[in-house]
Design a protein around this motif. Structure first.
Motif, PDB file in Angstrom:
ATOM      1  N   VAL A  86       0.838  -1.208   0.000  1.00  0.00           N
ATOM      2  CA  VAL A  86       0.000   0.000   0.000  1.00  0.00           C
ATOM      3  C   VAL A  86       0.870   1.254   0.000  1.00  0.00           C
ATOM      4  O   VAL A  86       0.586   2.231  -0.710  1.00  0.00           O
ATOM      5  CB  VAL A  86      -0.957   0.010   1.202  1.00  0.00           C
ATOM      6  CG1 VAL A  86      -1.760   1.304   1.235  1.00  0.00           C
ATOM      7  CG2 VAL A  86      -1.907  -1.174   1.132  1.00  0.00           C
ATOM      8  N   LEU A  87       1.934   1.251   0.793  1.00  0.00           N
ATOM      9  CA  LEU A  87       2.828   2.414   0.825  1.00  0.00           C
ATOM     10  C   LEU A  87       3.504   2.623  -0.527  1.00  0.00           C
ATOM     11  O   LEU A  87       3.780   3.773  -0.916  1.00  0.00           O
ATOM     12  CB  LEU A  87       3.870   2.243   1.931  1.00  0.00           C
ATOM     13  CG  LEU A  87       3.338   2.354   3.359  1.00  0.00           C
ATOM     14  CD1 LEU A  87       4.434   2.037   4.373  1.00  0.00           C
ATOM     15  CD2 LEU A  87       2.754   3.744   3.620  1.00  0.00           C
ATOM     16  N   ALA A  88       3.766   1.558  -1.256  1.00  0.00           N
ATOM     17  CA  ALA A  88       4.333   1.689  -2.602  1.00  0.00           C
ATOM     18  C   ALA A  88       3.368   2.445  -3.512  1.00  0.00           C
ATOM     19  O   ALA A  88       3.772   3.331  -4.281  1.00  0.00           O
ATOM     20  CB  ALA A  88       4.643   0.307  -3.179  1.00  0.00           C
ATOM     21  N   LEU A  89       2.076   2.099  -3.428  1.00  0.00           N
ATOM     22  CA  LEU A  89       1.073   2.828  -4.216  1.00  0.00           C
ATOM     23  C   LEU A  89       0.996   4.286  -3.772  1.00  0.00           C
ATOM     24  O   LEU A  89       0.895   5.202  -4.611  1.00  0.00           O
ATOM     25  CB  LEU A  89      -0.293   2.155  -4.080  1.00  0.00           C
ATOM     26  CG  LEU A  89      -1.462   2.868  -4.775  1.00  0.00           C
ATOM     27  CD1 LEU A  89      -1.194   3.009  -6.279  1.00  0.00           C
ATOM     28  CD2 LEU A  89      -2.772   2.118  -4.527  1.00  0.00           C
ATOM     29  N   ASP A  90       1.053   4.530  -2.462  1.00  0.00           N
ATOM     30  CA  ASP A  90       1.024   5.901  -1.945  1.00  0.00           C
ATOM     31  C   ASP A  90       2.163   6.728  -2.535  1.00  0.00           C
ATOM     32  O   ASP A  90       1.964   7.873  -2.974  1.00  0.00           O
ATOM     33  CB  ASP A  90       1.148   5.896  -0.414  1.00  0.00           C
ATOM     34  CG  ASP A  90      -0.040   5.255   0.275  1.00  0.00           C
ATOM     35  OD1 ASP A  90      -1.102   5.144  -0.361  1.00  0.00           O
ATOM     36  OD2 ASP A  90       0.105   4.879   1.449  1.00  0.00           O
ATOM     37  N   VAL A  91       3.352   6.154  -2.537  1.00  0.00           N
ATOM     38  CA  VAL A  91       4.527   6.861  -3.059  1.00  0.00           C
ATOM     39  C   VAL A  91       4.375   7.139  -4.550  1.00  0.00           C
ATOM     40  O   VAL A  91       4.721   8.229  -5.042  1.00  0.00           O
ATOM     41  CB  VAL A  91       5.815   6.046  -2.782  1.00  0.00           C
ATOM     42  CG1 VAL A  91       7.010   6.658  -3.522  1.00  0.00           C
ATOM     43  CG2 VAL A  91       6.091   5.987  -1.288  1.00  0.00           C
ATOM     44  N   LEU A  92       3.853   6.182  -5.292  1.00  0.00           N
ATOM     45  CA  LEU A  92       3.649   6.373  -6.733  1.00  0.00           C
ATOM     46  C   LEU A  92       2.664   7.512  -6.999  1.00  0.00           C
ATOM     47  O   LEU A  92       2.865   8.331  -7.915  1.00  0.00           O
ATOM     48  CB  LEU A  92       3.133   5.078  -7.373  1.00  0.00           C
ATOM     49  CG  LEU A  92       4.148   3.943  -7.510  1.00  0.00           C
ATOM     50  CD1 LEU A  92       3.450   2.655  -7.936  1.00  0.00           C
ATOM     51  CD2 LEU A  92       5.237   4.320  -8.519  1.00  0.00           C
ATOM     52  N   ILE A  93       1.600   7.585  -6.208  1.00  0.00           N
ATOM     53  CA  ILE A  93       0.613   8.664  -6.378  1.00  0.00           C
ATOM     54  C   ILE A  93       1.256  10.015  -6.096  1.00  0.00           C
ATOM     55  O   ILE A  93       1.091  10.976  -6.862  1.00  0.00           O
ATOM     56  CB  ILE A  93      -0.604   8.433  -5.456  1.00  0.00           C
ATOM     57  CG1 ILE A  93      -1.399   7.208  -5.920  1.00  0.00           C
ATOM     58  CG2 ILE A  93      -1.507   9.668  -5.435  1.00  0.00           C
ATOM     59  CD1 ILE A  93      -2.517   6.810  -4.980  1.00  0.00           C
ATOM     60  N   LEU A  94       2.014  10.104  -5.006  1.00  0.00           N
ATOM     61  CA  LEU A  94       2.672  11.364  -4.670  1.00  0.00           C
ATOM     62  C   LEU A  94       3.728  11.739  -5.706  1.00  0.00           C
ATOM     63  O   LEU A  94       3.864  12.912  -6.074  1.00  0.00           O
ATOM     64  CB  LEU A  94       3.310  11.265  -3.277  1.00  0.00           C
ATOM     65  CG  LEU A  94       2.351  11.132  -2.086  1.00  0.00           C
ATOM     66  CD1 LEU A  94       3.127  10.950  -0.798  1.00  0.00           C
ATOM     67  CD2 LEU A  94       1.443  12.361  -1.995  1.00  0.00           C
ATOM     68  N   ALA A  95       4.481  10.740  -6.176  1.00  0.00           N
ATOM     69  CA  ALA A  95       5.545  11.008  -7.146  1.00  0.00           C
ATOM     70  C   ALA A  95       4.978  11.550  -8.455  1.00  0.00           C
ATOM     71  O   ALA A  95       5.624  12.375  -9.129  1.00  0.00           O
ATOM     72  CB  ALA A  95       6.342   9.734  -7.407  1.00  0.00           C
ATOM     73  N   LYS A  96       3.783  11.116  -8.828  1.00  0.00           N
ATOM     74  CA  LYS A  96       3.167  11.561 -10.081  1.00  0.00           C
ATOM     75  C   LYS A  96       2.229  12.748  -9.879  1.00  0.00           C
ATOM     76  O   LYS A  96       1.537  13.159 -10.818  1.00  0.00           O
ATOM     77  CB  LYS A  96       2.424  10.401 -10.739  1.00  0.00           C
ATOM     78  CG  LYS A  96       3.359   9.254 -11.152  1.00  0.00           C
ATOM     79  CD  LYS A  96       2.619   8.133 -11.841  1.00  0.00           C
ATOM     80  CE  LYS A  96       3.597   7.013 -12.251  1.00  0.00           C
ATOM     81  NZ  LYS A  96       2.921   5.891 -12.935  1.00  0.00           N
ATOM     82  N   GLY A  97       2.190  13.271  -8.642  1.00  0.00           N
ATOM     83  CA  GLY A  97       1.405  14.476  -8.388  1.00  0.00           C
ATOM     84  C   GLY A  97      -0.087  14.278  -8.303  1.00  0.00           C
ATOM     85  O   GLY A  97      -0.859  15.248  -8.345  1.00  0.00           O
ATOM     86  N   GLY A  98      -0.536  13.027  -8.161  1.00  0.00           N
ATOM     87  CA  GLY A  98      -1.960  12.767  -8.056  1.00  0.00           C
ATOM     88  C   GLY A  98      -2.708  13.150  -9.318  1.00  0.00           C
ATOM     89  O   GLY A  98      -2.127  13.308 -10.395  1.00  0.00           O
ATOM     90  N   ALA A  99      -4.014  13.312  -9.184  1.00  0.00           N
ATOM     91  CA  ALA A  99      -4.843  13.640 -10.345  1.00  0.00           C
ATOM     92  C   ALA A  99      -4.732  15.103 -10.735  1.00  0.00           C
ATOM     93  O   ALA A  99      -4.818  15.453 -11.915  1.00  0.00           O
ATOM     94  CB  ALA A  99      -6.302  13.282 -10.068  1.00  0.00           C
ATOM     95  N   SER A 100      -4.547  15.982  -9.739  1.00  0.00           N
ATOM     96  CA  SER A 100      -4.492  17.428 -10.037  1.00  0.00           C
ATOM     97  C   SER A 100      -3.556  18.152  -9.090  1.00  0.00           C
ATOM     98  O   SER A 100      -3.863  19.248  -8.614  1.00  0.00           O
ATOM     99  CB  SER A 100      -5.899  18.035  -9.957  1.00  0.00           C
ATOM    100  OG  SER A 100      -6.518  17.716  -8.720  1.00  0.00           O
TER     101      SER A 100
END
Length: 490
Positions: free
Chosen positions: A183-197
């Motif tokens: 789950v933390l890996a997914l969290d990091v990926l979302i933050l690294a890509k700046g989320g949706a907006s």
């Protein structure tokens, strides 16, 4: 042959006597923390419970509600852990209530605890069966009935409960570490890509907190912490219970609370702070939000891993709750509130093996009945019974908070007034409010009709009455044994 009462049990076991003691000095604070974190099933809550909670509650503001629930539980933990340094018993809530409010109240608490934990297991087996069957169909094109998956899990969970507790703890340690990392890996990926907006703190703003229905959202957040309270149940098996139990309680609460709040914030960013509720509402199944975001930010490989870890998370929770429930049955059998056989422990494993077998049988019967009548394993079996278990936990915590105040009224045992009186009273008031909200919104939480919801809620006081009457019978039959209910077993 009847089991011996605690006062008659010799310090060592002989071939013609049944063992009635658990395996001492087995669990460190770290292992106890892993056991209770597993019971909370963090991944299954993030993937399964919270998307529904965000949809029905206050959407993007849910991460703050997690912190509110955490604050209330930390207040409760202040008095709970203080009393844990004075009461060492596998009876957990039951032992504390018995010591603070008397044996009859203790009997009521014991029955409510057993009822709550058993019904929660019934519900989790439905969820596990449904999720496993869906995954087998989606990933391997295998059609397996959900109940077959549930029964297979029961067999292995029962084996874990029959063996030494440290064996279960080691297995759970692997599950917990892996599910957190995924789950933390997914969290990091979302933050690294700046989320949706982009990255924003809208989730922590007053506007997000008060949007939608925060009271319903708070109930989902509170239910997500079920399992943290199980630390005291392992006190007789802890290496240093006076230190291990408080450390494990606070560690479990802070780790789970921080994980929930951070991961939910990341999920909100992944969907978009202004679009998260609409995104969840557009899904055929709200619990697919995590998989949608995983596909978007991590790819199909990560999604498959999350699906498998979702199953593992529920399974780990079942092992943890099975162990917790077995110790409540064991404590009640040992002290005369239930048949004495339940108080026997295995000669080699020192596990409450009879109690473990009993609850496995109960799960087989209950899940079999749900399957026989064609009930939906998630919308009926899990939704009804998991929320019913939450009511039981709330009632137990309220009773324990009152018991803490009564217990320390005559002797503070070196603890400050803030910990023995102020915090327990404040937490009791907060928990009473949450209980009232839960009862008033029970039909919303379960999706059942008001009549069915009322019938389900009524089973909790019925369980309490049954436990009270059991203790009252013991008081008449054996006053000496009744006077010893909940006594320290260190």
């Amino acid at each position: 042959m009847e089991a011996l009462t605690p006062s008659m049990t010799p310090a060592h076991d002989t071939h013609d006597l049944h063992a009635t003691t658990l395996r001492r000095g087995t669990l460190s604070a770290g292992f106890i923390t892993l056991l209770v974190i597993s019971a909370a099933s963090p991944l299954s809550v993030v993937a399964g419970g919270f998307p529904i909670g965000m949809l029905m509650g206050n959407g993007a503001g849910t991460p703050v509600l997690v912190l509110v629930a955490l604050g209330l539980l930390l207040m409760f933990a202040a008095g709970y852990t203080a009393m844990a340094t004075c009461v060492t018993s596998a009876g957990g809530f039951y032992a504390m209530v018995a010591r603070g409010l008397g044996g009859r109240a203790g009997g009521a608490a014991a029955m409510v605890a057993v009822f709550g934990y058993v019904t929660l297991q019934f519900g989790l087996y439905g969820l596990l069966g449904a999720v496993t069957a869906e995954t087998l169909q989606a990933q391997f094109a295998l059609h397996v009935p959900w109940w077959a998956c549930s029964f297979a899990a029961m067999l292995s969970v029962g084996c874990f409960g029959y063996r030494q507790i440290d064996f279960s703890a080691r297995v759970l340690a692997v599950f917990v570490v892996v599910e957190y990392l995924v789950v933390l890996a997914l969290d990091v990926l979302i933050l690294a890509k700046g989320g949706a907006s982009g990255i924003d703190l809208h989730s922590f703003s007053p506007q997000a907190f008060t949007s939608g229905n925060p009271f319903v959202g708070l109930l989902f957040c509170f239910a997500a912490f079920i399992g943290f309270e199980a630390t005291t149940i392992y006190s007789e098996e802890a290496k240093d219970p006076k230190r291990s139990i408080p450390v494990a309680t606070y560690a479990a609460l802070l780790l789970v609370g921080a994980f929930y709040s951070f991961s939910l914030w990341c999920l909100v960013l992944g969907a978009g702070s202004d679009r998260v509720v609409a995104t969840i509402a557009a899904l055929a199944d709200p619990t697919n939000l995590l998989y949608l975001l995983s596909d978007t930010y991590g790819g199909p490989g990560l999604t498959v891993l999350l699906r498998l870890m979702f199953i593992a998370s529920i399974y780990a929770g079942l092992i943890a709750f099975h162990n917790s429930t077995a110790r409540y049955f064991y404590a009640m059998g040992r002290e005369g509130l239930m048949p004495a056989r339940l108080g026997w422990t295995h000669a080699r494993h020192r596990s409450p093996h009879v109690a473990s077998v009993l609850q496995t049988v109960l799960c087989v019967v209950a899940v079999g009945l749900f399957a026989l009548f064609g009930a939906d394993p998630v919308l009926t079996q899990f939704a009804w019974l998991s929320n019913l278990a939450t009511l039981c936990l709330l009632l137990l915590m309220i009773g324990t908070a009152v018991a803490v105040v009564r217990f320390f009224a005559a002797d503070a045992h070196g603890h400050g007034r803030m910990r023995t009186h102020v915090m327990p009273v404040l937490s009791c008031l907060g928990l009473l409010l949450v209980l009232g909200l839960a009862v008033a919104n029970f039909h919303v939480l379960t999706g059942a009709s008001r009549a069915i919801s009322l019938a389900l809620v009524a089973t909790v006081p019925i369980a309490a009455l049954a436990g009270w009457l059991s203790a009252a019978r013991l008081a008449r039959r054996d006053p000496v044994r009744f006077a010893g209910l909940g006594q320290d077993r260190s």
